[in-house]
Motif scaffolding. Sequence first.
Motif, PDB file in Angstrom:
ATOM      1  N   UNK A 144      -9.499   4.427  13.714  1.00  0.00           N
ATOM      2  CA  UNK A 144     -10.467   5.500  13.480  1.00  0.00           C
ATOM      3  C   UNK A 144     -10.849   5.624  12.007  1.00  0.00           C
ATOM      4  N   UNK A 145     -10.499   4.585  11.228  1.00  0.00           N
ATOM      5  CA  UNK A 145     -10.863   4.485   9.804  1.00  0.00           C
ATOM      6  C   UNK A 145     -10.249   5.582   8.938  1.00  0.00           C
ATOM      7  N   UNK A 146      -9.083   6.060   9.350  1.00  0.00           N
ATOM      8  CA  UNK A 146      -8.336   6.992   8.509  1.00  0.00           C
ATOM      9  C   UNK A 146      -7.651   6.184   7.410  1.00  0.00           C
ATOM     10  N   UNK A 147      -7.566   6.715   6.206  1.00  0.00           N
ATOM     11  CA  UNK A 147      -6.918   6.033   5.096  1.00  0.00           C
ATOM     12  C   UNK A 147      -5.487   5.642   5.468  1.00  0.00           C
ATOM     13  N   UNK A 148      -5.093   4.420   5.106  1.00  0.00           N
ATOM     14  CA  UNK A 148      -3.761   3.943   5.488  1.00  0.00           C
ATOM     15  C   UNK A 148      -2.662   4.798   4.858  1.00  0.00           C
ATOM     16  N   UNK A 149      -2.892   5.285   3.634  1.00  0.00           N
ATOM     17  CA  UNK A 149      -1.884   6.138   2.997  1.00  0.00           C
ATOM     18  C   UNK A 149      -1.728   7.453   3.743  1.00  0.00           C
TER      19      UNK A 149
ATOM     20  N   UNK B 225       7.908   2.606   6.416  1.00  0.00           N
ATOM     21  CA  UNK B 225       6.703   2.137   7.094  1.00  0.00           C
ATOM     22  C   UNK B 225       6.030   1.097   6.209  1.00  0.00           C
ATOM     23  N   UNK B 226       5.643  -0.025   6.801  1.00  0.00           N
ATOM     24  CA  UNK B 226       4.983  -1.101   6.049  1.00  0.00           C
ATOM     25  C   UNK B 226       3.727  -1.552   6.797  1.00  0.00           C
ATOM     26  N   UNK B 227       2.632  -1.693   6.059  1.00  0.00           N
ATOM     27  CA  UNK B 227       1.377  -2.208   6.619  1.00  0.00           C
ATOM     28  C   UNK B 227       0.957  -3.418   5.791  1.00  0.00           C
TER      29      UNK B 227
ATOM     30  N   UNK C 168     -10.697  -8.025   0.241  1.00  0.00           N
ATOM     31  CA  UNK C 168     -10.779  -9.468   0.508  1.00  0.00           C
ATOM     32  C   UNK C 168      -9.421 -10.153   0.422  1.00  0.00           C
ATOM     33  N   UNK C 169      -8.548  -9.624  -0.417  1.00  0.00           N
ATOM     34  CA  UNK C 169      -7.218 -10.219  -0.563  1.00  0.00           C
ATOM     35  C   UNK C 169      -6.212  -9.383   0.230  1.00  0.00           C
ATOM     36  N   UNK C 170      -5.464 -10.044   1.110  1.00  0.00           N
ATOM     37  CA  UNK C 170      -4.457  -9.343   1.912  1.00  0.00           C
ATOM     38  C   UNK C 170      -3.300  -8.902   1.013  1.00  0.00           C
ATOM     39  N   UNK C 171      -2.725  -7.776   1.346  1.00  0.00           N
ATOM     40  CA  UNK C 171      -1.592  -7.275   0.568  1.00  0.00           C
ATOM     41  C   UNK C 171      -0.648  -6.491   1.476  1.00  0.00           C
ATOM     42  N   UNK C 172       0.482  -6.104   0.925  1.00  0.00           N
ATOM     43  CA  UNK C 172       1.480  -5.335   1.671  1.00  0.00           C
ATOM     44  C   UNK C 172       1.660  -3.982   0.997  1.00  0.00           C
ATOM     45  N   UNK C 173       1.569  -2.923   1.786  1.00  0.00           N
ATOM     46  CA  UNK C 173       1.808  -1.563   1.284  1.00  0.00           C
ATOM     47  C   UNK C 173       2.923  -0.944   2.119  1.00  0.00           C
ATOM     48  N   UNK C 174       3.839  -0.262   1.453  1.00  0.00           N
ATOM     49  CA  UNK C 174       4.924   0.378   2.200  1.00  0.00           C
ATOM     50  C   UNK C 174       5.314   1.698   1.566  1.00  0.00           C
TER      51      UNK C 174
ATOM     52  N   UNK D 192     -11.854  -4.741  10.117  1.00  0.00           N
ATOM     53  CA  UNK D 192     -11.658  -5.612   8.953  1.00  0.00           C
ATOM     54  C   UNK D 192     -10.816  -6.840   9.289  1.00  0.00           C
ATOM     55  N   UNK D 193     -10.148  -6.830  10.438  1.00  0.00           N
ATOM     56  CA  UNK D 193      -9.260  -7.934  10.798  1.00  0.00           C
ATOM     57  C   UNK D 193      -7.955  -7.403  11.370  1.00  0.00           C
ATOM     58  N   UNK D 194      -6.981  -8.276  11.455  1.00  0.00           N
ATOM     59  CA  UNK D 194      -5.688  -7.920  12.048  1.00  0.00           C
ATOM     60  C   UNK D 194      -4.746  -7.380  10.974  1.00  0.00           C
ATOM     61  N   UNK D 195      -4.109  -6.249  11.276  1.00  0.00           N
ATOM     62  CA  UNK D 195      -3.108  -5.666  10.386  1.00  0.00           C
ATOM     63  C   UNK D 195      -1.758  -5.659  11.099  1.00  0.00           C
ATOM     64  N   UNK D 196      -0.704  -5.854  10.331  1.00  0.00           N
ATOM     65  CA  UNK D 196       0.650  -5.801  10.887  1.00  0.00           C
ATOM     66  C   UNK D 196       1.357  -4.531  10.438  1.00  0.00           C
ATOM     67  N   UNK D 197       1.950  -3.836  11.388  1.00  0.00           N
ATOM     68  CA  UNK D 197       2.690  -2.598  11.088  1.00  0.00           C
ATOM     69  C   UNK D 197       4.162  -2.831  11.407  1.00  0.00           C
TER      70      UNK D 197
END
Length: 220
Positions: free
Chosen positions: A137-142, A162-164, A172-178, A204-209
């Motif tokens: 639903x396009x809510x901010x990941x934070x 929690x890690x995304x 454009x560049x994939x990253x990891x936020x936790x 935007x693509x596939x995200x891993x949680x």
Amino acid sequence: MGQKINPLGFRLGITQSHHSLWFAKPKNYSEDLQEDQKIRDFIKNYIQKNMKNILRRGGNFAYRDSKRIDLIQVIIFMGFPKLLIESRPRGVEELQINLQKKFHYVNRKLNIAITRIAKPYGNPNILAEFIAGQLKNRVSFRKAMKKAIELTEQADTKGIQVQIAGRIDGKEIARVEWIREGRVPLQTIRAKIDYCSYTVRTIYGVLGIKIWIFIDKEEE
């Protein structure tokens, strides 16, 4: 070592037990394992397609199953089972019939049961479903991660991480936020850690949680 292997496999036989309970001959093991995953995928896809209104209202799910020669028992853990009864009174029966048709079970009985989770947001699978819904639903990941932690605190847990990972917010560049709240002792075998890895498809693509929840510690 606690960060390099699955936290559940690391603790099997000590504080954790298998999510699937069955035995098979060595030559049939791979087939039974694939069948196990297909059943889970079928249930997940069926719920997402036919029960979207339940998911929107917070009716998230987690699964466990056991198999015998003549019976397959599937338990769906649900945080808010009343939503299923109100929205689709025959939802479980329909799912059971469709699953039986899909896998052509004739000599094996299939039984699906709904079990209520007392503290739903203490379950990592349900929490991952919640975060996935927020990201879609396009809510901010934070904001989604902080809200998930707030919900988990109500379930009296000792700590959560929690890690995304992926192209977060369309970068454009994939990253990891936790983010972590409380204690999450991954290297302590006697610490009971609930863990799940969840994949969500966004625009935007596939995200891993990934979610780790520290529930309790066994007394020595």
